[in-house]
Scaffold this motif. Structure first.
Motif, PDB file in Angstrom:
ATOM      1  N   PRO A   2      -3.457 -11.069  16.278  1.00 30.85           N
ATOM      2  CA  PRO A   2      -2.781 -10.424  15.387  1.00 30.85           C
ATOM      3  C   PRO A   2      -3.394  -9.210  15.066  1.00 30.85           C
ATOM      4  N   LYS A   3      -2.527  -8.103  14.464  1.00 32.14           N
ATOM      5  CA  LYS A   3      -3.207  -6.714  14.236  1.00 32.14           C
ATOM      6  C   LYS A   3      -2.644  -6.421  12.865  1.00 32.14           C
ATOM      7  N   VAL A   4      -3.620  -5.962  12.142  1.00 35.67           N
ATOM      8  CA  VAL A   4      -3.485  -5.679  10.524  1.00 35.67           C
ATOM      9  C   VAL A   4      -3.942  -4.088  10.184  1.00 35.67           C
ATOM     10  N   LEU A   5      -3.120  -3.392   9.574  1.00 37.10           N
ATOM     11  CA  LEU A   5      -3.477  -2.044   9.230  1.00 37.10           C
ATOM     12  C   LEU A   5      -3.995  -2.200   7.676  1.00 37.10           C
ATOM     13  N   ILE A   6      -5.033  -1.565   7.329  1.00 41.41           N
ATOM     14  CA  ILE A   6      -5.479  -1.418   6.067  1.00 41.41           C
ATOM     15  C   ILE A   6      -5.045   0.256   5.651  1.00 41.41           C
ATOM     16  N   SER A   7      -4.116   0.331   4.775  1.00 44.85           N
ATOM     17  CA  SER A   7      -3.700   1.809   4.628  1.00 44.85           C
ATOM     18  C   SER A   7      -4.170   2.414   3.452  1.00 44.85           C
ATOM     19  N   ASP A  44       1.066  -6.439  12.865  1.00 46.05           N
ATOM     20  CA  ASP A  44       1.725  -7.587  12.261  1.00 46.05           C
ATOM     21  C   ASP A  44       1.532  -7.736  10.556  1.00 46.05           C
ATOM     22  N   GLY A  45       0.291  -7.039  10.250  1.00 45.37           N
ATOM     23  CA  GLY A  45       0.299  -7.161   8.763  1.00 45.37           C
ATOM     24  C   GLY A  45      -0.395  -5.761   8.247  1.00 45.37           C
ATOM     25  N   LEU A  46       0.045  -5.443   6.957  1.00 45.46           N
ATOM     26  CA  LEU A  46      -0.335  -4.413   6.056  1.00 45.46           C
ATOM     27  C   LEU A  46      -0.942  -4.923   4.837  1.00 45.46           C
ATOM     28  N   ALA A  47      -2.249  -4.408   4.834  1.00 37.46           N
ATOM     29  CA  ALA A  47      -3.058  -4.512   3.752  1.00 37.46           C
ATOM     30  C   ALA A  47      -3.186  -3.401   2.783  1.00 37.46           C
ATOM     31  N   ILE A  48      -2.697  -3.399   1.481  1.00 38.77           N
ATOM     32  CA  ILE A  48      -2.597  -2.250   0.665  1.00 38.77           C
ATOM     33  C   ILE A  48      -3.154  -2.407  -0.903  1.00 38.77           C
ATOM     34  N   ARG A  49      -3.609  -1.279  -1.177  1.00 42.44           N
ATOM     35  CA  ARG A  49      -3.922  -1.405  -2.747  1.00 42.44           C
ATOM     36  C   ARG A  49      -2.624  -0.607  -3.512  1.00 42.44           C
ATOM     37  N   SER A  50      -2.621   0.384  -4.415  1.00 40.63           N
ATOM     38  CA  SER A  50      -1.482   0.775  -4.978  1.00 40.63           C
ATOM     39  C   SER A  50      -1.102   2.053  -4.743  1.00 40.63           C
ATOM     40  N   ALA A  51      -1.942   2.778  -3.703  1.00 40.02           N
ATOM     41  CA  ALA A  51      -1.414   4.043  -3.213  1.00 40.02           C
ATOM     42  C   ALA A  51      -0.232   4.092  -2.302  1.00 40.02           C
ATOM     43  N   ASN A  64       7.926  -5.467  13.712  1.00 39.31           N
ATOM     44  CA  ASN A  64       6.982  -6.470  13.765  1.00 39.31           C
ATOM     45  C   ASN A  64       6.188  -7.072  12.781  1.00 39.31           C
ATOM     46  N   LEU A  65       6.303  -6.545  11.543  1.00 35.01           N
ATOM     47  CA  LEU A  65       5.555  -6.702  10.398  1.00 35.01           C
ATOM     48  C   LEU A  65       5.812  -8.116  10.080  1.00 35.01           C
ATOM     49  N   LYS A  66       4.726  -8.935   9.699  1.00 34.48           N
ATOM     50  CA  LYS A  66       5.185 -10.321   9.239  1.00 34.48           C
ATOM     51  C   LYS A  66       4.677 -10.430   7.847  1.00 34.48           C
ATOM     52  N   VAL A  67       3.733  -9.768   7.194  1.00 31.91           N
ATOM     53  CA  VAL A  67       3.016 -10.057   5.955  1.00 31.91           C
ATOM     54  C   VAL A  67       2.569  -8.622   5.396  1.00 31.91           C
ATOM     55  N   ILE A  68       2.639  -8.525   4.139  1.00 32.33           N
ATOM     56  CA  ILE A  68       2.019  -7.331   3.400  1.00 32.33           C
ATOM     57  C   ILE A  68       0.990  -8.022   2.553  1.00 32.33           C
ATOM     58  N   GLY A  69      -0.145  -7.681   2.432  1.00 31.83           N
ATOM     59  CA  GLY A  69      -1.137  -8.056   1.323  1.00 31.83           C
ATOM     60  C   GLY A  69      -1.275  -7.139   0.375  1.00 31.83           C
ATOM     61  N   ARG A  70      -1.176  -7.162  -0.987  1.00 32.25           N
ATOM     62  CA  ARG A  70      -1.499  -6.198  -2.105  1.00 32.25           C
ATOM     63  C   ARG A  70      -2.750  -6.784  -2.579  1.00 32.25           C
ATOM     64  N   VAL A  88       9.546 -10.602   5.747  1.00 37.19           N
ATOM     65  CA  VAL A  88       8.393 -10.299   5.582  1.00 37.19           C
ATOM     66  C   VAL A  88       7.679 -10.948   4.404  1.00 37.19           C
ATOM     67  N   VAL A  89       6.707 -11.524   4.532  1.00 37.24           N
ATOM     68  CA  VAL A  89       5.994 -12.231   3.367  1.00 37.24           C
ATOM     69  C   VAL A  89       4.931 -11.113   2.491  1.00 37.24           C
ATOM     70  N   VAL A  90       5.242 -11.066   1.168  1.00 39.14           N
ATOM     71  CA  VAL A  90       4.338 -10.459   0.457  1.00 39.14           C
ATOM     72  C   VAL A  90       3.522 -11.198  -0.368  1.00 39.14           C
ATOM     73  N   MET A  91       2.329 -10.908  -0.548  1.00 39.15           N
ATOM     74  CA  MET A  91       1.117 -11.575  -1.168  1.00 39.15           C
ATOM     75  C   MET A  91       0.573 -10.788  -1.904  1.00 39.15           C
ATOM     76  N   ASN A  92      -0.119 -11.309  -3.224  1.00 40.12           N
ATOM     77  CA  ASN A  92      -0.941 -10.320  -4.022  1.00 40.12           C
ATOM     78  C   ASN A  92      -2.273 -11.306  -4.345  1.00 40.12           C
ATOM     79  N   THR A  93      -2.951 -10.602  -5.112  1.00 44.19           N
ATOM     80  CA  THR A  93      -4.209 -11.603  -5.285  1.00 44.19           C
ATOM     81  C   THR A  93      -4.682 -11.512  -6.913  1.00 44.19           C
ATOM     82  N   PRO A  94      -3.662 -12.431  -7.443  1.00 44.22           N
ATOM     83  CA  PRO A  94      -3.607 -12.610  -8.941  1.00 44.22           C
ATOM     84  C   PRO A  94      -4.789 -12.962  -9.458  1.00 44.22           C
ATOM     85  N   PHE A  95      -5.918 -13.405  -9.069  1.00 44.04           N
ATOM     86  CA  PHE A  95      -6.961 -14.014  -9.528  1.00 44.04           C
ATOM     87  C   PHE A  95      -8.328 -13.257  -9.379  1.00 44.04           C
TER      88      PHE A  95
END
Length: 525
Positions: A2-7, A44-51, A64-70, A88-95
């Protein structure tokens, strides 16, 4: 791999975690929208903050995107409905930044109570205005929480330690949880009338937008102080300004604004205002925590199938995934079977689990049933967008759990309602691993659902199987497996025939012309 982009800029530990889990990762913060759209098809994945803004057109450019991680809580920068529609699954990190945000709210409460920013500016300007800054104590004051979830409950704990009385408005707060936290659950109007300090800890939704409207601000106690470290848009900023200028509101501390970056907000310069530039999650610990958490969650999903903190599908732990995998395969097959046979006629669907299946997380099983069923409507359906598509088509979806065992150690049953009545199929697992159909519309039949198949309803009479085999042989279609079931001798019978080739329409019509045949439907799994 799997391949992920941190943008967006993220702690280096995120990339380390991805690589340690066998995920290829590229770190490219600061991309323009067009640059992001150009390279996103490779990931396959995109890892983001708020920008990074993940809009519908960005998602359309990422087949081909499967998941976005905020990495963080807020997902205002992600078009979740568009992501859901594309599966596309959208995840966050609430804790990851809960403590940090809660502490910032407490810090702003102290700042309001003792006018610390104003006193600092005055003192550093060479003044000594000791009598000007007359503050208030927090002890014995009433703190009103609007939202008492993860962050709100931490704020409540800290406030109780300061000997404050805490009241909370939260429709989802149970009386038992309120008692456990040591807070009093109240309605919003009660909170507005009683609170000396009000702090907001709720997401921005249609229900919470401008929850502190002009009308509600007018209901507050004179001299109230308001803190918002949650989301911009929860407070009517124009009404807040009027309340501060009139002296009804003694102070307001805002970390978030309707428009950000807030560089020219009408509130700026208003007496009693304390403003910070969205610092709720801005601590070293929080930045590391959310980066680690989002990387772990995304890697878990891409490598092991675990789903944590997803906003558009049920959670599924990495420990649950192996146990649920065969059930989800069975569920998808059953959903596909009724979808192909009943299609547009389906009005509602009921998913029942019993025996061992009833001890598991049912939500992924339901999602798998809907994914199979909705394939008749869409060729890009998956567990993420299937519930969305079902809702869009107005399908009523029900879940039923039976703790006891029936004829089988474990069973999944799918019942659909059509204009012609209810139609039900059921399946089990052989050896807790191999999916098998065991009941089809009330007829006992044992079959493996795979590849190309033919569903046939006929009158139970001698000679049918021979005629069927002859026609398939003449068409050079080899029979792989043959499964039969009937209600009674001489009554209605069904056949599920697994074949080694595609059943073309002309051949289906020839099979339907066999005497006694009532229905022929080609199937594909």
């Amino acid at each position: 791999m799997p391949k992920v982009l941190i943008s967006d800029k993220m702690d280096p530990k995120a990339a380390e975690i991805f690589r340690a889990n066998g995920v290829e990762v590229d770190e490219k913060p600061g991309l323009t929208k067009d640059e992001l759209k150009a390279i996103l098809p490779d990931y396959d994945g995109l890892a983001i903050r708020s920008a990074t803004k993940v809009t519908a057109d960005v998602l359309a450019a990422a087949p081909n995107l499967k998941v976005i991680g905020r990495a963080g809580i807020g997902v205002d920068n992600v078009d979740i409905p568009a992501a859901t529609a594309r599966g596309v699954v959208v995840m966050n990190t609430p804790f990851g930044n809960s403590i940090t945000t809660a502490e910032h709210a407490i810090a702003l409460m102290f700042a309001l109570a003792r006018e610390l920013p104003q006193a600092d500016s005055s003192t550093q300007a060479g003044k000594w205005e000791k009598n000007r800054f007359m503050g208030v104590e927090l002890t014995s004051k009433t703190l009103g929480l609007i939202g008492c979830g993860n962050i709100g409950s931490i704020v409540a704990d800290r406030a109780l330690g300061l000997r404050m009385k805490v009241i909370a408005y939260d429709p989802f707060l149970t009386p038992e949880r309120a008692l456990e936290l040591g807070v009093e659950k109240v309605e919003l109007d009660q909170l507005l009338a009683r609170a000396d300090f009000i702090t907001l800890h709720t997401p921005l939704t249609d229900q919470t937008r401008n929850i502190l409207s002009a009308a509600n601000l007018a209901k507050t106690k004179k001299g109230v102080r308001i803190i918002n470290c949650a989301r911009g848009g929860l407070i009517d900023e124009a009404a807040l300004k009027l309340g501060l200028e009139a002296g009804h509101i003694a102070g307001a501390a805002l970390d978030v604004f309707v428009e950000e970056p807030a560089q020219d907000n009408p509130l700026f310069g208003t007496p009693g205002l304390v403003a910070t530039p969205h610092l709720g999650a801005s601590t070293t610990e929080a930045q590391v925590n959310v980066a680690i958490q989002v990387a772990e969650q995304m890697a878990d999903f891409l490598v092991r199938g675990g789903v944590s903190n997803a906003l558009n599908m049920p959670s599924l732990s990495a420990e649950e995934a192996p146990k649920l995998k065969p059930y989800m395969a069975l569920a998808e097959q059953l959903g596909s079977l009724v979808g192909q046979l009943e299609g547009e006629a389906i009005r509602s669907v009921s998913i029942e689990v019993e025996g061992a299946a009833a001890e598991l997380n049912q939500k992924p099983i339901t999602g798998a049933v809907l994914a199979g069923l909705m394939k008749v409507y869409s060729d890009t359906v998956n567990m993420v967008n299937a519930p969305f598509l079902a809702k869009e088509r107005g399908l009523d979806v029900r879940e039923v759990r039976h703790a006891g065992e029936g004829d089988y150690h474990t069973l999944v049953r799918v019942t659909v309602e059509t204009d012609a009545g209810a139609r039900s199929v059921a399946g089990t697992l052989f050896g807790n691993a191999a999916p098998r159909l065991v009941d089809m519309f009330g007829i006992a039949i044992e079959a493996e659902l795979a590849g190309d198949m033919i569903y046939i309803v006929n009158e139970d009479a001698p000679g049918f199987i021979g005629r069927l085999g002859s026609l398939l042989g003449e068409a050079a279609i080899n029979i792989a497996t043959f499964h039969l079931g009937r209600r009674a001798a001489g009554g209605e019978a069904v056949a599920l025939v697994s074949v080694d080739g595609r059943i073309e329409p002309a051949l289906a019509r020839s099979l339907a012309a066999i005497p006694g045949v009532k229905r022929v439907t080609p199937l594909r799994f």
